[in-house]
Design an enzyme around this catalytic site. Sequence first.
Site, PDB file in Angstrom:
ATOM      1  N   ASP A 266      -8.056  -4.949  -6.422  1.00 46.44           N
ATOM      2  CA  ASP A 266      -7.516  -4.081  -5.376  1.00 46.44           C
ATOM      3  C   ASP A 266      -7.674  -2.616  -5.807  1.00 46.44           C
ATOM      4  O   ASP A 266      -7.225  -2.205  -6.871  1.00 46.44           O
ATOM      5  CB  ASP A 266      -6.040  -4.428  -5.166  1.00 46.44           C
TER       6      ASP A 266
ATOM      7  N   HIS B   8      -7.535  -5.525  -1.185  1.00 47.20           N
ATOM      8  CA  HIS B   8      -6.284  -4.827  -0.869  1.00 47.20           C
ATOM      9  C   HIS B   8      -5.541  -5.485   0.286  1.00 47.20           C
ATOM     10  O   HIS B   8      -4.384  -5.140   0.557  1.00 47.20           O
ATOM     11  CB  HIS B   8      -6.578  -3.367  -0.532  1.00 47.20           C
TER      12      HIS B   8
ATOM     13  N   SER C  57       0.836  -1.195   0.000  1.00 46.57           N
ATOM     14  CA  SER C  57       0.000   0.000   0.000  1.00 46.57           C
ATOM     15  C   SER C  57       0.881   1.258   0.000  1.00 46.57           C
ATOM     16  O   SER C  57       1.756   1.406  -0.847  1.00 46.57           O
ATOM     17  CB  SER C  57      -0.943  -0.044   1.213  1.00 46.57           C
TER      18      SER C  57
END
Length: 480
Positions: A352, A446, A288
């Site tokens: 995602d 995610h 991320s």
Amino acid sequence: MAASNDQTSKKYMVLKPDEASLIGLIRFLISGNIESKQFIECLRVKKTSLKHRVYIFFSIFIQNVLQFAAKPLSVFGSIFELWLNLLACNGNFCLFLLNLLRGKVVVPAEGSADFMSFLGHFDRRVELDKNIKPGDKKYFAELSVMASKIAYENKAFIKAVVEDKWKMELIGEYDFWNEYQQKYSTQGLIIHDKTANPDMIIVAFRGTELFNADDWRTDFDLSWHKFQSMGKVHSGFIKALGLQNDQSWPPTIDHDNKKPIAYYTIKEKLRKLLHPHSRTKFILTGHSLGGALAILFPAVLALHDETCILERLEAIYTFGQPRVGDVKFGDFVKEQLKSYDIKYYRFVYNHDIVPRLPYDDDTTLLFRHFGTCLFYNSLYEGKIFPQEPHRNYFSIRAFITKRLDALWELVRSFLLPHLYGPEYREGLLLLVCRLFGLLVPGFPAHGIQEYINAVRLGTAEFWRCKEGITGGANKCFCSQ
């Protein structure tokens, strides 16, 4: 040492949500002049299109909502994490009630080696896959994704995992100072793996924490800084890495040891670790937001001509990484990757949402991915793409397929432990999240657990060839 012209941003647009009012934002939508707006600090940027103003409006609005919710979000997160750890330490809810009646409730100490983060409870795996050995094609991908996972945990937890379970040396785990937020909001860790040949140093940046409003504000911030040779870069990410208050990246700074800054601290640590050992190399990784910092770090090294360090950079592994800069930034980094023979693995799992942010519409925000995308679908089948399919999350064409995939991922949760073993069993918390994913598929997609599964279950053929990793042509399924 002072920054040169090339290391100072001469054109930028910085959003200041704290100084924006709703009326001011509405007026901004009507007017094309941004120089006079109190909540936008800009240099050599005068006017912008209506579409761009709409994006800025929502960016500031969302950041203000997050700022308003920061305290209750943090309190709720702390309480929820404590509750999850109470259940974990006492076995389950029924045993917790039994211990409560007997007055023998086990209360975990926050910050201890037994206290896990909310994301840690999503996926409790901390052991490295025993089937992936040093020297295997997947080994550094496995080590990188697991380092990215434990980067979310507290220092005592990280130390116990790295030293007791992985049998590696923990160089350090750090809280880095952000000059703009005036707080320690960037985290990372450094590991030394002496089992590899050559031995490898892993630098892992922590990603976005679910209950940390500052992290989410960084993700939604559309501010940018433009550098002469490096191009336009997302301001939230370069601030988190260590951009100075005067919009510059000097090669060195005189900073208080009590306030370590990510880029400068890690650079000096690497210099000291690499200098005595000619064969030692290092890897950058993150999930991320952490992935954005991992790919930005070598770009700043190149800006400072840190050749000795870049020559020792083996690879960059990012998982669910957002877009970091414009086309010029991508070209700048690709040139460095090629010049120093650095491999870049950008993993994207299915739908995602984060790799598809900030929004890319070709004409307005101009943020672009670069290099080759290592894309995994919901069966953990890998493919090579120049860009991830459905590059913008809000795609009408993918509306149905995203929800069908989310339904399959819910069903898959019950199949994985029977197919691959009990370590793939998903807990109640993740199952609830997958139910939510039927409405918003991009958020559970995610999760770091998807990237762990992709590395472990994805075919080894995916790793055979090297061509394309540094931004070369898209050859075939196993072209990387």
